[in-house]
Design a protein around this motif. Structure first.
Motif, PDB file in Angstrom:
ATOM      1  N   LEU A   1       0.804  -1.229   0.000  1.00 30.11           N
ATOM      2  CA  LEU A   1       0.000   0.000   0.000  1.00 30.11           C
ATOM      3  C   LEU A   1       0.831   1.271   0.000  1.00 30.11           C
ATOM      4  CD1 LEU A   1      -2.981  -0.719   2.433  1.00 30.11           C
ATOM      5  CD2 LEU A   1      -2.948  -0.806  -0.052  1.00 30.11           C
ATOM      6  N   TYR A   2       1.928   1.280   0.758  1.00 30.05           N
ATOM      7  CA  TYR A   2       2.636   2.552   0.832  1.00 30.05           C
ATOM      8  C   TYR A   2       4.164   2.410   0.845  1.00 30.05           C
ATOM      9  CZ  TYR A   2       1.762   1.446   5.780  1.00 30.05           C
ATOM     10  OH  TYR A   2       1.635   0.821   6.987  1.00 30.05           O
TER      11      TYR A   2
ATOM     12  N   LYS B   1       5.623   5.876   0.948  1.00 31.71           N
ATOM     13  CA  LYS B   1       5.106   6.852   1.917  1.00 31.71           C
ATOM     14  C   LYS B   1       5.997   6.890   3.149  1.00 31.71           C
ATOM     15  CE  LYS B   1       1.037   7.544  -0.152  1.00 31.71           C
ATOM     16  NZ  LYS B   1       0.157   6.407  -0.433  1.00 31.71           N
TER      17      LYS B   1
ATOM     18  N   LYS C   1      -9.673  -6.484  -5.623  1.00 30.67           N
ATOM     19  CA  LYS C   1     -10.814  -5.644  -5.270  1.00 30.67           C
ATOM     20  C   LYS C   1     -11.951  -5.876  -6.255  1.00 30.67           C
ATOM     21  CE  LYS C   1      -9.863  -1.523  -3.512  1.00 30.67           C
ATOM     22  NZ  LYS C   1      -9.329  -0.163  -3.567  1.00 30.67           N
TER      23      LYS C   1
ATOM     24  N   GLY D   1      -6.250   0.543 -15.248  1.00 28.30           N
ATOM     25  CA  GLY D   1      -5.185   1.314 -15.883  1.00 28.30           C
ATOM     26  C   GLY D   1      -3.822   1.058 -15.282  1.00 28.30           C
TER      27      GLY D   1
ATOM     28  N   ARG E   1      -1.186   4.037 -14.921  1.00 35.35           N
ATOM     29  CA  ARG E   1      -0.098   3.886 -13.943  1.00 35.35           C
ATOM     30  C   ARG E   1       0.566   2.537 -14.210  1.00 35.35           C
ATOM     31  NH1 ARG E   1      -3.343   1.153 -10.978  1.00 35.35           N
ATOM     32  NH2 ARG E   1      -5.275   1.737 -11.903  1.00 35.35           N
TER      33      ARG E   1
ATOM     34  N   PHE F   1      -8.633  -3.763 -10.411  1.00 29.88           N
ATOM     35  CA  PHE F   1      -8.753  -2.547  -9.608  1.00 29.88           C
ATOM     36  C   PHE F   1      -7.984  -2.653  -8.302  1.00 29.88           C
ATOM     37  CE2 PHE F   1     -12.358  -2.080 -12.495  1.00 29.88           C
ATOM     38  CZ  PHE F   1     -12.135  -0.786 -12.930  1.00 29.88           C
ATOM     39  N   GLY F   2      -6.833  -3.312  -8.353  1.00 30.69           N
ATOM     40  CA  GLY F   2      -5.983  -3.361  -7.176  1.00 30.69           C
ATOM     41  C   GLY F   2      -6.438  -4.375  -6.148  1.00 30.69           C
TER      42      GLY F   2
ATOM     43  N   THR G   1      -7.444  -5.427  -1.997  1.00 28.98           N
ATOM     44  CA  THR G   1      -8.045  -4.950  -0.768  1.00 28.98           C
ATOM     45  C   THR G   1      -7.810  -6.014   0.286  1.00 28.98           C
ATOM     46  OG1 THR G   1     -10.055  -4.125   0.237  1.00 28.98           O
ATOM     47  CG2 THR G   1     -10.323  -5.945  -1.279  1.00 28.98           C
TER      48      THR G   1
ATOM     49  N   GLU H   1     -10.757   3.600   4.532  1.00 29.64           N
ATOM     50  CA  GLU H   1     -10.153   2.336   4.986  1.00 29.64           C
ATOM     51  C   GLU H   1      -8.662   2.449   5.313  1.00 29.64           C
ATOM     52  OE1 GLU H   1     -10.599  -0.824   2.144  1.00 29.64           O
ATOM     53  OE2 GLU H   1     -12.734  -1.003   2.619  1.00 29.64           O
TER      54      GLU H   1
ATOM     55  N   ALA I   1      -3.878   7.587   3.882  1.00 26.08           N
ATOM     56  CA  ALA I   1      -2.567   7.432   3.242  1.00 26.08           C
ATOM     57  C   ALA I   1      -2.643   7.567   1.723  1.00 26.08           C
ATOM     58  CB  ALA I   1      -1.963   6.086   3.603  1.00 26.08           C
TER      59      ALA I   1
ATOM     60  N   ALA J   1      -4.137   5.548  -0.136  1.00 25.67           N
ATOM     61  CA  ALA J   1      -3.822   4.194  -0.572  1.00 25.67           C
ATOM     62  C   ALA J   1      -5.081   3.371  -0.834  1.00 25.67           C
ATOM     63  CB  ALA J   1      -2.949   3.497   0.472  1.00 25.67           C
TER      64      ALA J   1
ATOM     65  N   ASP K   1      -4.255   8.547  -9.655  1.00 19.54           N
ATOM     66  CA  ASP K   1      -4.091   7.098  -9.810  1.00 19.54           C
ATOM     67  C   ASP K   1      -5.065   6.340  -8.917  1.00 19.54           C
ATOM     68  OD1 ASP K   1      -2.091   7.409 -11.628  1.00 19.54           O
ATOM     69  OD2 ASP K   1      -0.452   6.863 -10.284  1.00 19.54           O
ATOM     70  N   MET K   2      -5.218   6.817  -7.686  1.00 22.57           N
ATOM     71  CA  MET K   2      -6.112   6.136  -6.748  1.00 22.57           C
ATOM     72  C   MET K   2      -7.571   6.280  -7.168  1.00 22.57           C
ATOM     73  SD  MET K   2      -5.289   4.231  -4.409  1.00 22.57           S
ATOM     74  CE  MET K   2      -3.660   3.554  -4.537  1.00 22.57           C
TER      75      MET K   2
ATOM     76  N   ASP L   1      -8.729   5.957  -9.914  1.00 21.62           N
ATOM     77  CA  ASP L   1      -9.079   4.880 -10.853  1.00 21.62           C
ATOM     78  C   ASP L   1      -9.884   3.781 -10.158  1.00 21.62           C
ATOM     79  OD1 ASP L   1      -7.782   6.110 -12.917  1.00 21.62           O
ATOM     80  OD2 ASP L   1      -5.974   4.883 -12.794  1.00 21.62           O
ATOM     81  N   PHE L   2      -9.697   3.650  -8.849  1.00 25.73           N
ATOM     82  CA  PHE L   2     -10.375   2.579  -8.119  1.00 25.73           C
ATOM     83  C   PHE L   2     -11.742   3.007  -7.587  1.00 25.73           C
ATOM     84  CE2 PHE L   2      -5.758   1.677  -7.133  1.00 25.73           C
ATOM     85  CZ  PHE L   2      -5.653   0.726  -8.130  1.00 25.73           C
TER      86      PHE L   2
END
Lengths: 342, 106
Positions: A49-50, A53, A128, A163, A191, A249-250, A252, B39, B43, B45, B70-71, B73-74
């Motif tokens: 996730l990060y 960061k 997700k 994407g 991305r 979509f990533g 979760t 959630e 962040a 994220a 970018d985020m 997009d979800f």
């Protein structure tokens, strides 16, 4: 399916920062570990996730990135040579007769251990599900979140949504097999690796695939067999005929099979005591974000503390006959030997 | 104090006091505005604090950074004034900012 059966002292479920540090604390006490994680890399949320960061509350690190923290932890636990099983999800946890457990994964791995440590954070990362009305009706028959066998998509009118790298990679890989290929994304930027984007655009310009700007809003079809997707584009809604949809979509976090292991749960968290961080099942511990106790804070540093105390209790289970001598890494020659610095 | 107004899915209006320097998402979470999930805790994220900024305010809140874009997009049903509320920082300039909660979060 393979049926490898490993044997070790401790199985750690989850290779996030807390699971990784547990390897260190257990290692100092001569306990060997295997770690299992559903991601294909160690680090858990920090890696997924990060990674870039900044984190500001790791003691003695005024600022460190998620990826930086994972790299440092990997370096710190190197002397203990833990074995990683990545890209695997634990599906079963069973107690064996004589005070031990067998943990099994969806890849057919089995690990026998005296102690199990659940360091699963927010649960396992899973694809997700996009908030498309009625998508459940098509899952497993026309809608898939991953590609197990490319052949299954041969001859289909394929629609890929997203994407990122997964969306682009599968667009490129499946395009030669598909009857038709449409990629739908809500904006012209991606991305994803620039090389993949260039390749996709070349195929589009050659007329070998369609790129559609927009967002999938709903699906039409009967009996789980997809016929078309309704896509909202800048020029209004259009119908895109398709027989298979792959949304990317990533990821979760979902609690997942943890719920089926017979542990007491409280609001999807595992209650533990604050002396050993043991669950309702003797020999099974829970550390990090997945546990709960009065005053619990979901901080990485709390997970580190929990690792240290858990390790003491794990030691007593694995080596009940050995006396634990409390030692400091600054002065103990035996600890320094284990760390390879002496 | 800066006022931020959230329009809920059912049209309910939440007029909240927001602290300068905090985020629009934090303001919603503190008061439990339904439909703002956040959630990942701010962040950038996930995409579960998605809001539509009232068009009259879109210039003041600015445009998303690439990471936020970018985020997005979800997120579900992204529109021209879509933002992740964890990326909008509260300041005096935003006194009266109105945002609506989308039908669904990702």
């Amino acid at each position: 399916m393979t049926s490898d059966l490993f044997e070790t002292d401790v199985v750690i479920i989850g290779a996030g920062p807390v699971g990784l540090f547990a390897v260190f604390e257990l290692g100092l006490l001569d306990l060997n570990c295997h770690l299992i994680d559903i991601l294909d890399k160690p680090g858990g949320q920090c890696a997924e996730l990060y990674p870039e960061k900044p984190i500001y509350d790791i003691p003695a690190w005024p600022v460190i990135s998620g990826e930086g923290l994972v790299d440092k932890l990997m370096e710190q636990i190197k002397p203990f040579d833990a074995q990683f099983h990545l890209g695997e999800m634990v599906t079963e946890l069973e107690r064996t007769g004589e005070n031990g457990f067998i943990v099994r994964t969806d890849a057919g791995t089995g690990i026998k251990a005296k102690v199990v440590v659940v360091a699963a954070g927010g649960g396992s990362f899973q694809p997700k599900r996009p908030p498309i009305a009625g998508i459940e009706d098509y899952e497993g028959s026309s809608v898939f979140y991953s590609v197990r066998r490319m052949e299954d998509f041969r001859g289909h009118n394929l629609l890929i949504a997203g994407g990122g790298d997964s969306a682009l990679d599968w667009t490129l890989n499946l395009q030669p097999l598909a009857k038709s290929m449409t990629l739908v994304h809500r904006r012209p930027e991606f991305r994803a690796a620039p090389d993949s984007v260039n390749k996709m655009e070349a195929l589009r310009d050659a007329g070998d695939l369609t790129f559609q700007l927009g967002q999938v809003m709903s699906l039409t079809g009967t009996g789980g067999q997809l016929e078309a997707a309704i896509v909202k584009t800048p020029d209004g809604e259009i119908e895109v005929p398709c027989t298979r949809l792959l949304p990317f979509f990533g990821l979760t976090m979902k609690l997942g099979p943890v719920a089926d292991w017979g542990l007491n749960l409280h609001e999807n968290l595992i209650p533990v005591d604050t002396e050993k961080f043991q669950t309702s099942e003797p020999g099974i511990f829970a550390i990090g974000d997945i546990n709960t106790y009065p005053g619990k804070l979901k901080l990485i540093l709390s997970g580190f503390h929990e690792s240290a105390l858990m390790a003491q209790a794990a030691k007593r289970i694995v080596h009940p006959d050995q006396r634990i001598v409390f030692q400091y890494t600054t002065s103990s020659s035996s600890l320094q030997k284990k760390l390879g610095v002496r | 104090m800066t006022k931020i107004i959230f329009i809920g899915r059912d049209g309910t209006r939440y007029e909240l006091d927001a602290e300068n320097g905090s985020t629009v998402m934090e303001t919603a979470i503190k008061s439990g505005v339904p439909g703002i999930e956040a959630e990942c805790g701010g962040a950038c994220a996930c995409a579960t604090c998605h809001v539509y900024v009232d068009e009259a305010w879109a210039d003041k809140t600015g445009v998303p950074e690439p990471m936020e874009e970018d985020m997005l997009d979800f997120a579900y049903d992204v529109r021209p004034t879509s933002r992740l509320s964890c990326q909008i920082r509260v300041s005096d300039d935003l006194d009266g900012l109105t945002v609506s909660v989308p039908e669904k979060q990702a």
